[in-house]
Motif scaffolding. Structure first.
Motif, PDB file in Angstrom:
ATOM      1  N   ARG A   1      88.480  24.916  80.936  1.00 36.68           N
ATOM      2  CA  ARG A   1      89.054  23.568  80.904  1.00 36.68           C
ATOM      3  C   ARG A   1      89.690  23.279  79.553  1.00 36.68           C
ATOM      4  NH1 ARG A   1      84.729  19.730  80.736  1.00 36.68           N
ATOM      5  NH2 ARG A   1      85.045  19.967  78.505  1.00 36.68           N
ATOM      6  N   ASP A   2      89.009  23.671  78.475  1.00 35.31           N
ATOM      7  CA  ASP A   2      89.528  23.424  77.131  1.00 35.31           C
ATOM      8  C   ASP A   2      90.769  24.254  76.836  1.00 35.31           C
ATOM      9  OD1 ASP A   2      87.456  21.651  76.801  1.00 35.31           O
ATOM     10  OD2 ASP A   2      86.253  23.007  75.551  1.00 35.31           O
ATOM     11  N   ALA A   3      90.858  25.453  77.392  1.00 33.82           N
ATOM     12  CA  ALA A   3      91.991  26.347  77.122  1.00 33.82           C
ATOM     13  C   ALA A   3      93.200  26.050  78.007  1.00 33.82           C
ATOM     14  CB  ALA A   3      91.564  27.802  77.316  1.00 33.82           C
ATOM     15  N   LEU A   4      92.989  25.408  79.141  1.00 37.63           N
ATOM     16  CA  LEU A   4      94.066  25.145  80.090  1.00 37.63           C
ATOM     17  C   LEU A   4      95.163  24.310  79.439  1.00 37.63           C
ATOM     18  CD1 LEU A   4      95.014  25.469  82.993  1.00 37.63           C
ATOM     19  CD2 LEU A   4      93.795  23.380  83.554  1.00 37.63           C
ATOM     20  N   GLY A   5      96.391  24.775  79.549  1.00 40.99           N
ATOM     21  CA  GLY A   5      97.530  24.069  78.970  1.00 40.99           C
ATOM     22  C   GLY A   5      97.821  24.434  77.525  1.00 40.99           C
ATOM     23  N   THR A   6      97.037  25.352  76.975  1.00 40.18           N
ATOM     24  CA  THR A   6      97.284  25.844  75.624  1.00 40.18           C
ATOM     25  C   THR A   6      97.846  27.257  75.731  1.00 40.18           C
ATOM     26  OG1 THR A   6      95.140  26.916  75.283  1.00 40.18           O
ATOM     27  CG2 THR A   6      95.255  24.536  74.846  1.00 40.18           C
ATOM     28  N   PRO A   7      98.307  27.834  74.629  1.00 40.73           N
ATOM     29  CA  PRO A   7      98.785  29.222  74.690  1.00 40.73           C
ATOM     30  C   PRO A   7      97.698  30.209  75.130  1.00 40.73           C
ATOM     31  CG  PRO A   7      99.561  28.181  72.683  1.00 40.73           C
ATOM     32  CD  PRO A   7      98.592  27.223  73.330  1.00 40.73           C
ATOM     33  N   ARG A   8      96.447  29.810  75.030  1.00 44.45           N
ATOM     34  CA  ARG A   8      95.350  30.695  75.432  1.00 44.45           C
ATOM     35  C   ARG A   8      95.242  30.838  76.941  1.00 44.45           C
ATOM     36  NH1 ARG A   8      90.119  28.750  73.583  1.00 44.45           N
ATOM     37  NH2 ARG A   8      89.448  30.798  74.262  1.00 44.45           N
ATOM     38  N   LEU A   9      95.657  29.819  77.703  1.00 48.67           N
ATOM     39  CA  LEU A   9      95.576  29.875  79.165  1.00 48.67           C
ATOM     40  C   LEU A   9      96.777  29.175  79.758  1.00 48.67           C
ATOM     41  CD1 LEU A   9      94.108  30.644  81.745  1.00 48.67           C
ATOM     42  CD2 LEU A   9      92.770  28.539  81.550  1.00 48.67           C
ATOM     43  N   THR A  10      97.716  29.971  80.200  1.00 49.07           N
ATOM     44  CA  THR A  10      98.938  29.453  80.790  1.00 49.07           C
ATOM     45  C   THR A  10      99.008  29.904  82.240  1.00 49.07           C
ATOM     46  OG1 THR A  10     100.038  29.634  78.658  1.00 49.07           O
ATOM     47  CG2 THR A  10     101.449  29.405  80.580  1.00 49.07           C
ATOM     48  N   LEU A  11      99.338  28.995  83.128  1.00 47.15           N
ATOM     49  CA  LEU A  11      99.478  29.307  84.547  1.00 47.15           C
ATOM     50  C   LEU A  11     100.934  29.180  84.936  1.00 47.15           C
ATOM     51  CD1 LEU A  11      96.498  27.193  85.920  1.00 47.15           C
ATOM     52  CD2 LEU A  11      96.496  29.605  85.299  1.00 47.15           C
ATOM     53  N   GLU A  12     101.380  30.094  85.776  1.00 44.41           N
ATOM     54  CA  GLU A  12     102.770  30.056  86.231  1.00 44.41           C
ATOM     55  C   GLU A  12     102.829  30.615  87.639  1.00 44.41           C
ATOM     56  OE1 GLU A  12     107.145  31.920  85.128  1.00 44.41           O
ATOM     57  OE2 GLU A  12     105.441  32.377  83.866  1.00 44.41           O
ATOM     58  N   ALA A  13     103.594  29.968  88.478  1.00 38.66           N
ATOM     59  CA  ALA A  13     103.828  30.448  89.846  1.00 38.66           C
ATOM     60  C   ALA A  13     105.209  31.076  89.899  1.00 38.66           C
ATOM     61  CB  ALA A  13     103.714  29.314  90.837  1.00 38.66           C
ATOM     62  N   PHE A  14     105.305  32.264  90.491  1.00 40.46           N
ATOM     63  CA  PHE A  14     106.614  32.883  90.684  1.00 40.46           C
ATOM     64  C   PHE A  14     106.571  33.787  91.893  1.00 40.46           C
ATOM     65  CE2 PHE A  14     104.314  35.195  87.385  1.00 40.46           C
ATOM     66  CZ  PHE A  14     104.344  36.495  87.847  1.00 40.46           C
TER      67      PHE A  14
ATOM     68  N   VAL B   1      92.025  25.843  88.308  1.00 36.70           N
ATOM     69  CA  VAL B   1      91.249  26.169  87.105  1.00 36.70           C
ATOM     70  C   VAL B   1      90.956  24.866  86.387  1.00 36.70           C
ATOM     71  CG1 VAL B   1      91.320  27.406  84.905  1.00 36.70           C
ATOM     72  CG2 VAL B   1      92.437  28.384  86.899  1.00 36.70           C
ATOM     73  N   PRO B   2      89.809  24.613  85.916  1.00 33.46           N
ATOM     74  CA  PRO B   2      88.654  25.493  85.790  1.00 33.46           C
ATOM     75  C   PRO B   2      87.655  25.374  86.939  1.00 33.46           C
ATOM     76  CG  PRO B   2      88.275  23.547  84.495  1.00 33.46           C
ATOM     77  CD  PRO B   2      89.640  23.394  85.150  1.00 33.46           C
ATOM     78  N   TRP B   3      87.950  24.610  87.941  1.00 27.61           N
ATOM     79  CA  TRP B   3      86.950  24.308  88.970  1.00 27.61           C
ATOM     80  C   TRP B   3      86.515  25.520  89.762  1.00 27.61           C
ATOM     81  CZ3 TRP B   3      85.983  20.509  86.370  1.00 27.61           C
ATOM     82  CH2 TRP B   3      86.963  19.686  85.873  1.00 27.61           C
ATOM     83  N   ARG B   4      87.305  26.565  89.805  1.00 26.95           N
ATOM     84  CA  ARG B   4      86.920  27.787  90.508  1.00 26.95           C
ATOM     85  C   ARG B   4      86.174  28.762  89.605  1.00 26.95           C
ATOM     86  NH1 ARG B   4      87.330  26.740  95.865  1.00 26.95           N
ATOM     87  NH2 ARG B   4      89.333  25.832  96.327  1.00 26.95           N
ATOM     88  N   MET B   5      86.006  28.404  88.328  1.00 30.52           N
ATOM     89  CA  MET B   5      85.297  29.260  87.380  1.00 30.52           C
ATOM     90  C   MET B   5      83.801  29.067  87.537  1.00 30.52           C
ATOM     91  SD  MET B   5      87.715  30.751  85.662  1.00 30.52           S
ATOM     92  CE  MET B   5      86.813  31.433  84.300  1.00 30.52           C
ATOM     93  N   GLY B   6      83.062  30.105  87.164  1.00 29.55           N
ATOM     94  CA  GLY B   6      81.615  29.997  87.159  1.00 29.55           C
ATOM     95  C   GLY B   6      81.166  28.963  86.141  1.00 29.55           C
ATOM     96  N   PRO B   7      80.000  28.351  86.355  1.00 32.22           N
ATOM     97  CA  PRO B   7      79.538  27.284  85.463  1.00 32.22           C
ATOM     98  C   PRO B   7      79.501  27.681  83.985  1.00 32.22           C
ATOM     99  CG  PRO B   7      78.132  27.427  87.393  1.00 32.22           C
ATOM    100  CD  PRO B   7      79.082  28.589  87.450  1.00 32.22           C
ATOM    101  N   SER B   8      79.175  28.911  83.688  1.00 30.56           N
ATOM    102  CA  SER B   8      79.064  29.305  82.281  1.00 30.56           C
ATOM    103  C   SER B   8      80.417  29.390  81.580  1.00 30.56           C
ATOM    104  CB  SER B   8      78.331  30.639  82.162  1.00 30.56           C
ATOM    105  OG  SER B   8      79.045  31.652  82.853  1.00 30.56           O
ATOM    106  N   HIS B   9      81.515  29.482  82.328  1.00 31.65           N
ATOM    107  CA  HIS B   9      82.858  29.603  81.733  1.00 31.65           C
ATOM    108  C   HIS B   9      83.730  28.374  81.982  1.00 31.65           C
ATOM    109  CE1 HIS B   9      82.019  33.757  80.827  1.00 31.65           C
ATOM    110  NE2 HIS B   9      81.663  33.947  82.077  1.00 31.65           N
ATOM    111  N   ARG B  10      83.234  27.433  82.725  1.00 33.89           N
ATOM    112  CA  ARG B  10      84.043  26.284  83.150  1.00 33.89           C
ATOM    113  C   ARG B  10      84.563  25.458  81.975  1.00 33.89           C
ATOM    114  NH1 ARG B  10      80.973  23.848  87.629  1.00 33.89           N
ATOM    115  NH2 ARG B  10      81.747  25.694  88.672  1.00 33.89           N
TER     116      ARG B  10
END
Length: 61
Positions: free
Chosen positions: A43-56, A30-39
């Protein structure tokens, strides 16, 4: 007729994506797999409470 529908100031969603392997760096997806209109927003939300990624492991899902 007037219909009033209360909407919360903030909502959240959780998505589970199943893969056969975990990418070494989740942020590389993320965000490279997002469509251009949402990229930019992704990118801006990544790493904030709005967009958190976790592997489990699947046992936790």
């Amino acid at each position: 007729m007037l219909i009033t529908y209360p909407v919360p100031a903030q909502t959240s969603s959780v998505f589970v994506v199943v893969t056969d392997r975990t990418p070494t760096d989740l942020s590389s997806v993320v965000p490279w797999r997002m469509g251009p209109s949402h990229r930019r927003a992704a990118r801006d939300a990544l790493g904030t409470p709005r967009l958190t990624l976790e592997a489990f492991r699947s046992a936790r899902s």
